[in-house]
Motif scaffolding. Structure first.
Motif, PDB file in Angstrom:
ATOM      1  N   ARG A 221       0.825  -1.206   0.000  1.00  0.00           N
ATOM      2  CA  ARG A 221       0.000   0.000   0.000  1.00  0.00           C
ATOM      3  C   ARG A 221       0.861   1.259   0.000  1.00  0.00           C
ATOM      4  O   ARG A 221       0.532   2.257  -0.662  1.00  0.00           O
ATOM      5  N   ALA A 222       1.978   1.244   0.715  1.00  0.00           N
ATOM      6  CA  ALA A 222       2.885   2.394   0.723  1.00  0.00           C
ATOM      7  C   ALA A 222       3.459   2.635  -0.666  1.00  0.00           C
ATOM      8  O   ALA A 222       3.585   3.787  -1.112  1.00  0.00           O
ATOM      9  N   GLU A 223       3.781   1.551  -1.359  1.00  0.00           N
ATOM     10  CA  GLU A 223       4.301   1.683  -2.725  1.00  0.00           C
ATOM     11  C   GLU A 223       3.230   2.231  -3.652  1.00  0.00           C
ATOM     12  O   GLU A 223       3.502   3.103  -4.493  1.00  0.00           O
ATOM     13  N   THR A 224       2.003   1.757  -3.502  1.00  0.00           N
ATOM     14  CA  THR A 224       0.899   2.262  -4.314  1.00  0.00           C
ATOM     15  C   THR A 224       0.678   3.747  -4.063  1.00  0.00           C
ATOM     16  O   THR A 224       0.473   4.533  -5.000  1.00  0.00           O
ATOM     17  N   THR A 225       0.720   4.141  -2.803  1.00  0.00           N
ATOM     18  CA  THR A 225       0.526   5.545  -2.448  1.00  0.00           C
ATOM     19  C   THR A 225       1.599   6.423  -3.058  1.00  0.00           C
ATOM     20  O   THR A 225       1.318   7.487  -3.627  1.00  0.00           O
ATOM     21  N   ALA A 226       2.843   5.954  -2.964  1.00  0.00           N
ATOM     22  CA  ALA A 226       3.967   6.749  -3.464  1.00  0.00           C
ATOM     23  C   ALA A 226       3.941   6.878  -4.988  1.00  0.00           C
ATOM     24  O   ALA A 226       4.370   7.901  -5.542  1.00  0.00           O
ATOM     25  N   SER A 227       3.434   5.856  -5.662  1.00  0.00           N
ATOM     26  CA  SER A 227       3.476   5.849  -7.130  1.00  0.00           C
ATOM     27  C   SER A 227       2.210   6.424  -7.765  1.00  0.00           C
ATOM     28  O   SER A 227       2.117   6.501  -8.983  1.00  0.00           O
ATOM     29  N   ASN A 228       1.237   6.806  -6.940  1.00  0.00           N
ATOM     30  CA  ASN A 228      -0.029   7.318  -7.461  1.00  0.00           C
ATOM     31  C   ASN A 228      -0.194   8.780  -7.046  1.00  0.00           C
ATOM     32  O   ASN A 228      -0.597   9.066  -5.909  1.00  0.00           O
ATOM     33  N   PRO A 229       0.073   9.715  -7.944  1.00  0.00           N
ATOM     34  CA  PRO A 229      -0.009  11.135  -7.579  1.00  0.00           C
ATOM     35  C   PRO A 229      -1.386  11.544  -7.069  1.00  0.00           C
ATOM     36  O   PRO A 229      -1.504  12.490  -6.274  1.00  0.00           O
ATOM     37  N   GLU A 230      -2.445  10.848  -7.509  1.00  0.00           N
ATOM     38  CA  GLU A 230      -3.789  11.218  -7.071  1.00  0.00           C
ATOM     39  C   GLU A 230      -3.961  11.076  -5.567  1.00  0.00           C
ATOM     40  O   GLU A 230      -4.787  11.772  -4.965  1.00  0.00           O
ATOM     41  N   ARG A 231      -3.202  10.181  -4.956  1.00  0.00           N
ATOM     42  CA  ARG A 231      -3.315   9.989  -3.506  1.00  0.00           C
ATOM     43  C   ARG A 231      -2.618  11.098  -2.717  1.00  0.00           C
ATOM     44  O   ARG A 231      -2.765  11.191  -1.498  1.00  0.00           O
ATOM     45  N   GLN A 232      -1.840  11.904  -3.387  1.00  0.00           N
ATOM     46  CA  GLN A 232      -1.183  13.075  -2.799  1.00  0.00           C
ATOM     47  C   GLN A 232      -0.345  12.723  -1.567  1.00  0.00           C
ATOM     48  O   GLN A 232      -0.228  13.510  -0.624  1.00  0.00           O
ATOM     49  N   GLY A 233       0.209  11.513  -1.586  1.00  0.00           N
ATOM     50  CA  GLY A 233       1.094  11.091  -0.504  1.00  0.00           C
ATOM     51  C   GLY A 233       0.393  10.730   0.787  1.00  0.00           C
ATOM     52  O   GLY A 233       1.046  10.473   1.796  1.00  0.00           O
ATOM     53  N   ILE A 234      -0.951  10.653   0.769  1.00  0.00           N
ATOM     54  CA  ILE A 234      -1.706  10.371   1.993  1.00  0.00           C
ATOM     55  C   ILE A 234      -1.927   8.872   2.118  1.00  0.00           C
ATOM     56  O   ILE A 234      -2.485   8.234   1.232  1.00  0.00           O
ATOM     57  N   ASN A 235      -1.490   8.310   3.214  1.00  0.00           N
ATOM     58  CA  ASN A 235      -1.699   6.887   3.527  1.00  0.00           C
ATOM     59  C   ASN A 235      -2.557   6.831   4.785  1.00  0.00           C
ATOM     60  O   ASN A 235      -2.104   7.209   5.869  1.00  0.00           O
ATOM     61  N   THR A 236      -3.792   6.374   4.650  1.00  0.00           N
ATOM     62  CA  THR A 236      -4.730   6.377   5.777  1.00  0.00           C
ATOM     63  C   THR A 236      -4.574   5.161   6.690  1.00  0.00           C
ATOM     64  O   THR A 236      -5.300   5.034   7.666  1.00  0.00           O
ATOM     65  N   GLY A 237      -3.648   4.274   6.366  1.00  0.00           N
ATOM     66  CA  GLY A 237      -3.398   3.120   7.218  1.00  0.00           C
ATOM     67  C   GLY A 237      -4.254   1.926   6.836  1.00  0.00           C
ATOM     68  O   GLY A 237      -5.107   1.998   5.952  1.00  0.00           O
ATOM     69  N   LEU A 238      -4.014   0.814   7.515  1.00  0.00           N
ATOM     70  CA  LEU A 238      -4.783  -0.407   7.324  1.00  0.00           C
ATOM     71  C   LEU A 238      -5.403  -0.817   8.648  1.00  0.00           C
ATOM     72  O   LEU A 238      -4.732  -0.743   9.685  1.00  0.00           O
ATOM     73  N   PHE A 239      -6.631  -1.265   8.597  1.00  0.00           N
ATOM     74  CA  PHE A 239      -7.340  -1.709   9.798  1.00  0.00           C
ATOM     75  C   PHE A 239      -7.623  -3.200   9.626  1.00  0.00           C
ATOM     76  O   PHE A 239      -8.591  -3.606   9.014  1.00  0.00           O
ATOM     77  N   THR A 240      -6.732  -3.990  10.186  1.00  0.00           N
ATOM     78  CA  THR A 240      -6.638  -5.413   9.864  1.00  0.00           C
ATOM     79  C   THR A 240      -7.521  -6.304  10.719  1.00  0.00           C
ATOM     80  O   THR A 240      -7.767  -7.447  10.363  1.00  0.00           O
ATOM     81  N   GLY A 241      -7.941  -5.815  11.876  1.00  0.00           N
ATOM     82  CA  GLY A 241      -8.611  -6.636  12.873  1.00  0.00           C
ATOM     83  C   GLY A 241      -7.678  -7.042  13.993  1.00  0.00           C
ATOM     84  O   GLY A 241      -8.121  -7.598  15.004  1.00  0.00           O
ATOM     85  N   SER A 242      -6.379  -6.757  13.844  1.00  0.00           N
ATOM     86  CA  SER A 242      -5.365  -7.097  14.854  1.00  0.00           C
ATOM     87  C   SER A 242      -4.774  -5.811  15.422  1.00  0.00           C
ATOM     88  O   SER A 242      -4.125  -5.051  14.688  1.00  0.00           O
ATOM     89  N   PRO A 243      -4.981  -5.523  16.700  1.00  0.00           N
ATOM     90  CA  PRO A 243      -4.573  -4.226  17.241  1.00  0.00           C
ATOM     91  C   PRO A 243      -3.068  -3.962  17.173  1.00  0.00           C
ATOM     92  O   PRO A 243      -2.647  -2.850  16.820  1.00  0.00           O
ATOM     93  N   GLU A 244      -2.246  -4.957  17.497  1.00  0.00           N
ATOM     94  CA  GLU A 244      -0.807  -4.738  17.453  1.00  0.00           C
ATOM     95  C   GLU A 244      -0.328  -4.489  16.028  1.00  0.00           C
ATOM     96  O   GLU A 244       0.529  -3.625  15.781  1.00  0.00           O
ATOM     97  N   VAL A 245      -0.879  -5.241  15.092  1.00  0.00           N
ATOM     98  CA  VAL A 245      -0.521  -5.038  13.684  1.00  0.00           C
ATOM     99  C   VAL A 245      -0.945  -3.650  13.226  1.00  0.00           C
ATOM    100  O   VAL A 245      -0.184  -2.934  12.555  1.00  0.00           O
ATOM    101  N   ASP A 246      -2.160  -3.244  13.594  1.00  0.00           N
ATOM    102  CA  ASP A 246      -2.630  -1.921  13.203  1.00  0.00           C
ATOM    103  C   ASP A 246      -1.670  -0.831  13.670  1.00  0.00           C
ATOM    104  O   ASP A 246      -1.339   0.091  12.914  1.00  0.00           O
ATOM    105  N   GLN A 247      -1.243  -0.915  14.906  1.00  0.00           N
ATOM    106  CA  GLN A 247      -0.362   0.113  15.436  1.00  0.00           C
ATOM    107  C   GLN A 247       1.007   0.085  14.774  1.00  0.00           C
ATOM    108  O   GLN A 247       1.605   1.134  14.497  1.00  0.00           O
ATOM    109  N   ASP A 248       1.524  -1.114  14.506  1.00  0.00           N
ATOM    110  CA  ASP A 248       2.811  -1.219  13.813  1.00  0.00           C
ATOM    111  C   ASP A 248       2.735  -0.575  12.435  1.00  0.00           C
ATOM    112  O   ASP A 248       3.631   0.182  12.030  1.00  0.00           O
TER     113      ASP A 248
END
Length: 459
Positions: free
Chosen positions: A352-379
């Motif tokens: 997702r970070a690579e997609t964000t960086a390579s897609n100018p439309e996203r304007q560098g904004i990465n809203t994160g991933l909400f996986t269902g696992s709290p420790e993973v989410d925070q990492d």
């Protein structure tokens, strides 16, 4: 929820009920398979459809890990279909693992069509409450067993159009359901009507699709600890009556819905670009859609507040189940667990970070991933979530991460899909003024109880 979606829910519930009525299900819990951490052969999977960058990264990770044990994956990437699943189950020709909405899990567990996975977790030394949010595990827990490997958790919160709020002299703090007078005043000041037709609405509570969440915010709920429907609780009636007030202040539910249906939610005509809405309840995925318009909009976010003044949200997402007649349950278990492992999500975060960086439309904004696992989410948040230069988006990202910990489960029931369908039909009827909230919910409760009795029998 759209009428098409409501129809799909009803059809899914009808398919499940029909299978039970025909004797295709087994209301007793099946014996768990002999799950082992050693496996090989072929695992047939179904339901993981339309994989995006996140999904493909996880599929690639799981395929690589299983390949080390001489295991191959045959993936049917078509969408899950309830009628197809029940037909396959009746014939005994089922895949080894199936992805489905978590609402289905208790229904199929009650029918004996899927296996409890406690032995699967034990074989891989996975403790569900340690890997996933408690409320996410609750979604797939029934009769003291965990029946699925969950994934994703899309918490809802309230997105704010700060331009509209500012123009109407409304502060973020006024968008607070625990202070109904302040919220109603804010809604009325932001709403613009031509007669009874809105040209701008102050607040979209998503009153039908999020009805269960609003009931939870009033101290109610739709399913009790035993899996029984509780649609006609007094707190639920109060929540629907409050929703009626919100819609009536904006021209009535029918007019508001017609107005909302005209929005280009995913495109240039979205309400945050056109300033046709002041605030709205949205799940976490929607800010990702709005990144393409970051330079054109001014947004913020606040949690949905319960009546006691505490933030509240609710779990929703998908899960992997292993059918009772699966031919390779050990490999199926390993595949599902690898897809939801920290390593798989790390690969997904990088993709997702690579997609964000390579897609100018996203304007560098990465809203994160909400996986269902709290420790993973925070990492993943610490590594990748970023909205540099866009303070509003930064506020939105923080709000969703903070509210995730406050989530609750709607509950698991053998009649889960039917309960949701009856709920939404009842709320729609009440909001349209066809019946009172109390009458509509009482009728829905009776229908949901009949569905529960038919699916679950004496359980």
């Amino acid at each position: 929820m759209t009428s098409r979606r409501m129809g799909a829910v009803a059809a899914a519930a009808a398919a499940a009920l029909a299978l039970t009525a025909c004797g295709g299900g087994n209301a007793g819990a099946p014996d768990a398979a002999e799950f082992s951490a050693e496996y090989s052969g072929t695992v047939k999977a179904w339901g993981f459809e339309n994989a995006d960058d996140v999904g493909q990264a996880r599929l690639d990770h799981a395929e690589q890990v299983l390949g080390e044990s001489d295991t191959t994956v045959e993936l049917d990437a078509t969408a899950f279909d309830a009628q197809k699943f029940t037909t396959l189950a009746a014939s005994g020709q089922v895949p080894d693992v199936v992805q489905m909405d978590r609402n289905f899990v208790a229904t199929y567990a009650a029918q004996g069509l899927i296996q409890p996975l406690d032995a699967c977790f034990a074989a891989h030394e996975v403790t569900p409450d340690d890997r996933w949010y408690e409320q996410v595990v609750d979604d797939v827990t029934w009769n003291d067993a965990v029946w699925a490997v969950p994934q994703f958790y899309q918490p809802p919160a309230i997105l704010l159009n700060e331009r509209v709020l500012g123009e109407a002299g409304v502060t973020d703090a006024e968008i607070d359901p625990s202070n109904p007078d302040a919220l109603m005043s804010a809604i009325e000041r932001m709403t613009v009507l031509e007669g009874s037709t809105p040209t701008r609405i102050g607040f979209d509570p998503q009153g039908v699709s999020k009805a269960a969440l609003w009931m939870m915010s009033f101290g109610g709920g739709i399913i009790d600890d035993e899996g029984l429907p509780t649609l006609d609780r007094p707190e639920n009636v109060e929540a629907v009556e409050f929703l009626q007030e919100i819609y009536d202040a904006q021209g009535g539910y029918a007019n508001v819905k017609s107005f909302l249906d005209s929005f280009d939610v995913f495109g240039d005509g979205n309400s945050f670009v056109n300033d046709t809405i002041g605030a709205a309840v949205w799940d976490q995925w929607y800010p990702n859609v709005l990144t393409a318009y970051a330079g054109e909009i001014e947004i913020g976010a606040v949690p949905l507040m319960a009546q006691d003044g505490e933030p509240i949200t609710a779990a929703a997402g998908q899960a992997f189940v292993i059918p009772t007649n699966a031919q390779n349950p050990s490999a199926a278990c390993a595949w599902a667990l690898e897809l939801t492992s920290p390593e798989a999500w790390q690969a997904a975060g990088e993709a997702r970070a690579e997609t964000t960086a390579s897609n100018p439309e996203r304007q560098g904004i990465n809203t994160g991933l909400f996986t269902g696992s709290p420790e993973v989410d925070q990492d993943l948040r610490e590594q990748f979530a970023d909205a540099a230069g866009f303070a509003g988006f930064d506020d939105v990202i923080s709000t969703y991460y903070e509210v995730a910990a406050e989530g609750e489960s709607y509950g698991a029931s053998p009649a889960g899909q039917e309960i949701q369908s009856e709920l939404q039909n009842a709320v729609t009827s009440a909001l349209l003024g066809e019946s009172s909230a109390q009458e509509a919910l009482a009728q829905a409760q009776e229908a949901a109880m009949r569905a529960h009795e038919q699916v679950a029998g004496g359980q």
